[in-house]
Design an enzyme around this catalytic site. Structure first.
Site, PDB file in Angstrom:
ATOM      1  N   HIS A 137     -28.781  15.764   3.106  1.00 34.10           N
ATOM      2  CA  HIS A 137     -29.347  14.442   3.379  1.00 34.10           C
ATOM      3  C   HIS A 137     -29.099  14.030   4.832  1.00 34.10           C
ATOM      4  CE1 HIS A 137     -30.671  10.355   2.296  1.00 34.10           C
ATOM      5  NE2 HIS A 137     -29.761   9.970   3.158  1.00 34.10           N
ATOM      6  N   GLU A 138     -27.868  14.233   5.285  1.00 35.80           N
ATOM      7  CA  GLU A 138     -27.541  13.836   6.653  1.00 35.80           C
ATOM      8  C   GLU A 138     -28.248  14.711   7.679  1.00 35.80           C
ATOM      9  OE1 GLU A 138     -26.144  11.088   7.135  1.00 35.80           O
ATOM     10  OE2 GLU A 138     -25.432  10.727   5.106  1.00 35.80           O
ATOM     11  N   HIS A 141     -31.682  13.372   8.161  1.00 35.65           N
ATOM     12  CA  HIS A 141     -31.714  12.199   9.037  1.00 35.65           C
ATOM     13  C   HIS A 141     -31.761  12.621  10.502  1.00 35.65           C
ATOM     14  CE1 HIS A 141     -31.583   8.737   6.490  1.00 35.65           C
ATOM     15  NE2 HIS A 141     -30.485   9.107   5.870  1.00 35.65           N
ATOM     16  N   GLU A 202     -35.503   6.482   4.223  1.00 37.33           N
ATOM     17  CA  GLU A 202     -34.591   6.945   3.193  1.00 37.33           C
ATOM     18  C   GLU A 202     -35.271   7.959   2.276  1.00 37.33           C
ATOM     19  OE1 GLU A 202     -31.234   6.481   2.562  1.00 37.33           O
ATOM     20  OE2 GLU A 202     -31.504   5.929   4.653  1.00 37.33           O
ATOM     21  N   ASP A 206     -34.255  11.757   1.562  1.00 41.16           N
ATOM     22  CA  ASP A 206     -34.056  12.202   0.176  1.00 41.16           C
ATOM     23  C   ASP A 206     -34.891  13.441  -0.132  1.00 41.16           C
ATOM     24  OD1 ASP A 206     -32.387  10.069  -0.139  1.00 41.16           O
ATOM     25  OD2 ASP A 206     -33.685   8.931  -1.471  1.00 41.16           O
TER      26      ASP A 206
END
Length: 486
Positions: A137-138, A141, A202, A206
């Site tokens: 997930h990070e 980002h 987000e 995801d």
């Protein structure tokens, strides 16, 4: 090797968003289609500038946050992160993964491919797939440049200021006495307002993270499993989990994540020994107290309440070590090494036992044959150099450490050991130079320049060395000016 920290100051980073995402081949590629990464937010922050800002933040963190400089844990999380990065699209730079000594559940990412996790994330995850889902997930980002895109969306025209970036967007002071990452509502609200993450961002993280997780061979269900577990824990808690404060988790988002992971099915992934060893290491060395941990791991072994027996034994050995019961630790580690003589977790712990028992030569005998076949392995190299320093074999230790720094010039622990080695040899000039480089790694350029001035005074009539030192001083001054212009 024992952890070395620069300063005990707890810091919390308000991060991008929820860490539960994972994996695999894109089903519905249209839904995942995103703007070209090289163009997105380029008018606000170029890739080169993003790397520069990210490196500056990382140096600031080294000086202020309780980063764990633990070669074994570092290697494990870097390897785990790399498995995901190679499956990521639009990775424009190498990623750096690191751990903060903080028992809260949290993860964060920032400019230039830097991803940090709290040690509590390792201990609270039940499987490597759950932990990997946070990393994925990070990473998503970062690859989607969400912070830069958020900055662009707000149409900020003023130049980025490092102090503002660190103080206002990413960092908030935590309570060092309680060790709890608690951000005041005002700070959290202001940071969230500035970052201004949208639901679309987000959802991007995801979806992309879950696809990444699956492609890397992990169980996609690790994402919703960890996500749901956190939500359940939060409902029964009077204090909101730090991870959920910085990664909002509405119920519909949990269901969306579960649905997304379901498109990839479930995958039977056997328990990971490396993950279980990392988990045991964090518990034994960074949580609780030695006597409590001895009881904890002994209970697991007596009642067979462990995932992998060797990991419970390893945790017990480390707990004995922390309690200064070195003979008991030695006995367990000898058994473990007999079955896996090249396991880095075991070799690192046995080295510490030998050093504490004033037997550094035994540690050298243990490590050197394995290191000779894997000279680039940092765990082996750092432990061998440390043992050599304790045995006053300074020259070979210095060479090993300099070799590490040729490949990784920002390796903080290597400079720490190098300073010890040069101090042992009485080489003041080299000691001051190494100290200057270590100060530079925490953005302490004035102190670094002071150290170089001391080194300059130790050069005697060596004209070339004087010129090198003067040139390095100028480089540090230029870096200070560059940061001010950001």
């Amino acid at each position: 090797m024992r952890n070395i920290t620069f300063r005990k100051l707890f810091i919390v980073l308000t991060c991008f968003s929820l860490p539960i995402i994972a994996s695999s081949q894109s089903v519905n590629s249209d839904k995942n289609k995103l703007p070209e990464i090289g163009v997105v937010a380029s008018d606000t922050l170029t890739i080169d500038k993003e790397v520069l800002v990210g490196n500056a933040i990382m140096r600031q963190l080294r000086g202020q946050a309780p980063i764990i400089h633990d070669p074994v844990l570092n290697e494990y999380i870097q390897d785990l992160g790399n498995k995901l990065v190679v499956q990521a699209d639009n990775a424009k730079f190498p990623f750096t993964f690191f751990t903060l000594n903080n028992s809260t559940i949290n993860a964060f990412a920032f400019f230039g491919g830097h991803v940090g996790i709290h040690s509590g994330l390792i201990t609270q995850a039940d499987s490597e797939s759950e932990l990997a889902s946070v990393f994925a997930h990070e990473v998503a980002h970062v690859t989607q440049r969400h912070l830069a895109r958020a900055n662009q969306a707000q149409k900020r025209s003023a130049p980025l200021q490092i102090a503002t970036l660190i103080g206002g967007i990413l960092l908030a002071m935590a309570d060092p006495e309680a060790g709890v990452a608690a951000i005041s509502a005002g700070n959290a609200g202001a940071a969230q307002s500035r970052i201004n993450y949208t639901r679309n961002m987000e959802q991007e993280a995801d979806n992309i993270g879950i696809a990444m997780l699956a492609r890397a061979g992990f169980d996609p269900q690790g994402a919703p499993a960890f996500f749901g577990k956190l939500a359940v824990q939060n409902r029964g808690s009077s204090k909101e989990l730090e991870f959920l404060r910085t990664h909002p988790v509405p119920e519909n988002r949990i269901s969306e994540t579960r649905a997304r992971a379901a498109t990839y099915g479930s995958r039977s992934v056997p328990p990971s020994l490396q993950f279980q060893l990392a988990k045991a290491r964090v518990i034994a060395r960074y949580e609780g107290n030695p006597q409590r941990n001895i009881s904890y791991f002994a209970y697991q072994l007596q009642n067979q309440q462990y995932v992998i027996r060797e990991a419970a034994l390893y945790g017990l050995a480390l707990s004995y070590f922390e309690a200064e019961q070195y003979a008991s630790a030695y006995q367990i580690l000898s058994e473990l090494l007999a079955n896996q003589p090249e396991n880095l977790f075991y070799l690192d712990a046995m080295t510490d036992v030998y050093i504490q028992r004033n037997m550094p030569k035994k540690a050298i005998e243990l490590l050197k044959p394995i290191w000779s076949f894997k000279p680039q392995n940092k765990v082996l190299a750092l432990n061998l150099a440390n043992a050599m320093i304790k045995d006053q074999q300074f020259a070979p230790a210095i060479q090993i450490l300099r070799d590490i720094l040729l490949v990784d010039p920002e390796h903080y622990l290597s400079y720490t050991l190098l300073i010890d080695a040069y101090t042992g040899t009485g080489q003041k000039r080299e000691m001051y130079k190494a100290s200057a480089e270590r100060f530079s790694l925490v953005l302490a350029y004035p102190q670094a320049i002071d150290e170089l001035n001391f080194a300059y005074n130790e050069t005697g009539e060596d004209y070339l060395e004087k010129q090198r030192i003067k040139a390095r001083i100028q480089q540090f001054r230029n870096r200070m000016e560059t940061l001010e212009r950001l």
